[in-house]
Design a protein around this motif. Structure first.
Motif, short mmCIF file in Angstrom:
data_model
loop_
_atom_site.label_atom_id
_atom_site.label_comp_id
_atom_site.label_asym_id
_atom_site.label_seq_id
_atom_site.Cartn_x
_atom_site.Cartn_y
_atom_site.Cartn_z
N LEU A 286 -16.89 -1.37 -2.75
CA LEU A 286 -16.03 -0.72 -1.76
C LEU A 286 -15.46 0.57 -2.33
CD1 LEU A 286 -14.18 -3.94 -0.55
CD2 LEU A 286 -16.04 -2.72 0.60
N MET A 288 -13.97 0.99 -5.03
CA MET A 288 -12.64 0.62 -5.58
C MET A 288 -11.57 0.65 -4.48
SD MET A 288 -12.87 2.40 -9.28
CE MET A 288 -14.27 2.04 -10.32
N PRO A 327 -17.23 -7.76 -4.78
CA PRO A 327 -15.98 -7.12 -4.37
C PRO A 327 -14.79 -7.80 -5.03
CG PRO A 327 -16.77 -8.58 -2.64
CD PRO A 327 -17.85 -8.53 -3.69
N LEU A 328 -13.76 -7.02 -5.23
CA LEU A 328 -12.53 -7.52 -5.85
C LEU A 328 -11.48 -7.60 -4.77
CD1 LEU A 328 -11.43 -7.61 -8.97
CD2 LEU A 328 -10.28 -5.55 -8.24
P1 A2P Z 1 -7.02 -6.09 -2.06
O1 A2P Z 1 -6.99 -6.80 -3.39
O2 A2P Z 1 -5.66 -5.76 -1.56
O3 A2P Z 1 -7.89 -6.80 -1.05
P2 A2P Z 1 -13.94 -2.68 -5.27
O4 A2P Z 1 -14.38 -4.12 -5.16
O5 A2P Z 1 -14.91 -1.70 -4.70
O6 A2P Z 1 -13.54 -2.33 -6.68
O7 A2P Z 1 -12.63 -2.54 -4.37
C1 A2P Z 1 -11.49 -3.29 -4.66
C2 A2P Z 1 -10.38 -2.85 -3.76
O8 A2P Z 1 -10.77 -3.00 -2.40
C3 A2P Z 1 -9.12 -3.63 -3.94
O9 A2P Z 1 -8.07 -2.68 -3.95
C4 A2P Z 1 -9.02 -4.52 -2.72
O10 A2P Z 1 -7.68 -4.65 -2.33
C5 A2P Z 1 -9.80 -3.76 -1.68
N1 A2P Z 1 -10.54 -4.64 -0.76
C6 A2P Z 1 -11.24 -5.75 -1.05
N2 A2P Z 1 -11.81 -6.26 0.04
C7 A2P Z 1 -11.45 -5.46 1.08
C8 A2P Z 1 -11.74 -5.46 2.47
N3 A2P Z 1 -12.50 -6.40 3.03
N4 A2P Z 1 -11.19 -4.47 3.22
C9 A2P Z 1 -10.42 -3.51 2.67
N5 A2P Z 1 -10.12 -3.46 1.35
C10 A2P Z 1 -10.64 -4.41 0.56
#
Ligand code: A2P
Length: 370
Positions: A286, A288, A327-328
């Protein structure tokens, strides 16, 4: 049987949006469940798997556990750490998020020594094993070692001096790191162990290739001892993998985990890995969580066409390219959303449009190929 199982999982995803085809696949489902239960229980969840070159099945969705201070927290909606001076990892976020994820059906957990989340993972898993809710065989655990230090972020004891160590020192240190990982997770083995980075970030040091080879040989040994069911690399370019094999590696990495999103598309390395049968994993799918990606109007248009969230469309793109995604999220709601990527399909036009979306100036990216 492996391709048949893939179709089975694709088919089970379809049940939820197209009940009319349920009957069509009814027979296939029951036949395949029986087979997959014998082969690998992790395949019984709603998440499809990727077959690695050694036949190990890797679930295509993993829970990321690299919780840093920059991550938003449900209890702290501003996203800012309580102490503005703090910069580092927050392993305490693992407990609740992982408990939710396991309850939802996540079975693949991605971690690394530097993230410092392994002890928390070990403790959540221990409670599931103790209650009988899960067995070790239900899970696919990926970890990583061989990471240089990033001042201010990483802690001593989790990193190596990748610029100055001799290959002999690397061998000893990597074996020690492997043992530490098993101890922190409280597990006998991992399902996948990766070399985290090929070198210090952007290092051109002439000793890098010999150090990488020494580290890889330890992974090969640990693989033959059963400490890891599969081994691979992360953030490696084509040149790094080619050189590793030329220099005497016996086993071709089974996985390369790289940063990939609709804004970060490494077609060269992805095609190379597909051509060699190296499984692809995408970290930061995503971008980040950056608003620029999630609010992209083209992505939003495709998402609304399929009645899904932009994050889901962004990750579905990677899934259809064959990546396992990690994803995180700390949020129960978004952990659930992220499992939804297997319940719809992008068409060829969507894939082509998203393929042109790349904006390479965000994220970490691959280091220079030295
Ligand atoms: P949160 O922990 O509040 O869900 P990546 O995996 O690309 O590193 O992105 C991680 C970030 O994306 C985190 O800040 C997370 O926040 C957010 N995130 C994870 N899943 C979603 C989603 N389905 N929609 C929007 N943001 C997301």
């Amino acid at each position: 049987q492996i391709p048949a199982m893939y179709y089975f999982h694709a088919a089970t995803g379809l049940y939820f949006r197209m009940p009319s085809i349920f009957v069509q696949f009814f027979l296939l489902t029951f036949l395949t469940v029986e087979n997959s239960a014998v082969q690998s229980p992790i395949c019984n969840s709603m998440i499809p798997s990727i077959s690695l070159s050694n036949g190990v099945e890797m679930p295509q969705l993993a829970m990321g556990t690299c919780f840093r201070d920059t991550m938003k927290d449900e209890n702290n909606p501003s996203g800012l750490p309580l102490n503005p001076n703090f910069f580092g990892f927050l392993p305490e976020r693992t407990h609740r998020a992982l408990t939710h994820a396991l309850a939802m059906g996540y079975r693949h957990i991605d971690t690394a020594l530097v993230y410092r989340s392994q002890k928390a993972i070990g403790s959540v898993l221990a409670s599931h094993f103790a209650s009988g809710a899960l067995t070790r065989e239900d899970l696919f655990i990926t970890s990583k070692l061989y990471h240089g230090s990033m001042p201010g972020l990483t802690r001593k004891g989790t990193t190596l001096d990748l610029e100055n160590m001799t290959p002999e020192e690397v061998s000893v240190a990597v074996e020690t790191q492997f043992e530490t990982i098993l101890e922190e997770l409280n597990l006998g083995y991992v399902d996948l162990m990766l070399l985290h980075w090929p070198a210090e970030m952007d290092s051109k040091h002439e000793g890098n290739a010999a150090r990488r080879l020494a580290a890889w040989k330890v992974l090969e040994d640990c693989f033959s001892r059963g400490w890891a069911r599969s081994i691979g690399v992360s953030n490696f370019s084509e040149a790094h993998i080619e050189q590793l094999m030329e220099d005497g590696a016996k086993i071709l990495p089974m996985v390369n985990q790289i940063e990939a999103s609709v804004y970060k598309q490494w077609n060269g390395i992805a095609d190379y890995c597909r051509g060699k049968g190296i499984g692809l994993m995408a970290y930061s799918p995503l971008g980040m969580g950056k608003a620029s990606l999630l609010a992209d109007p083209i992505l939003a248009g495709i998402a609304s066409k399929h009645n899904v969230e932009p994050a889901q469309a962004a990750m579905r793109y990677l899934v259809q390219l064959g990546y396992a995604i990690l994803p995180l999220s700390t949020s129960e709601k978004r952990l659930g959303q992220n499992m939804g990527v297997f319940s719809f399909e992008l068409d060829d036009t969507d894939m082509e449009t998203l393929g042109k979306l790349k904006s390479m100036n965000e994220g970490i990216g691959l280091p220079s190929p030295y």
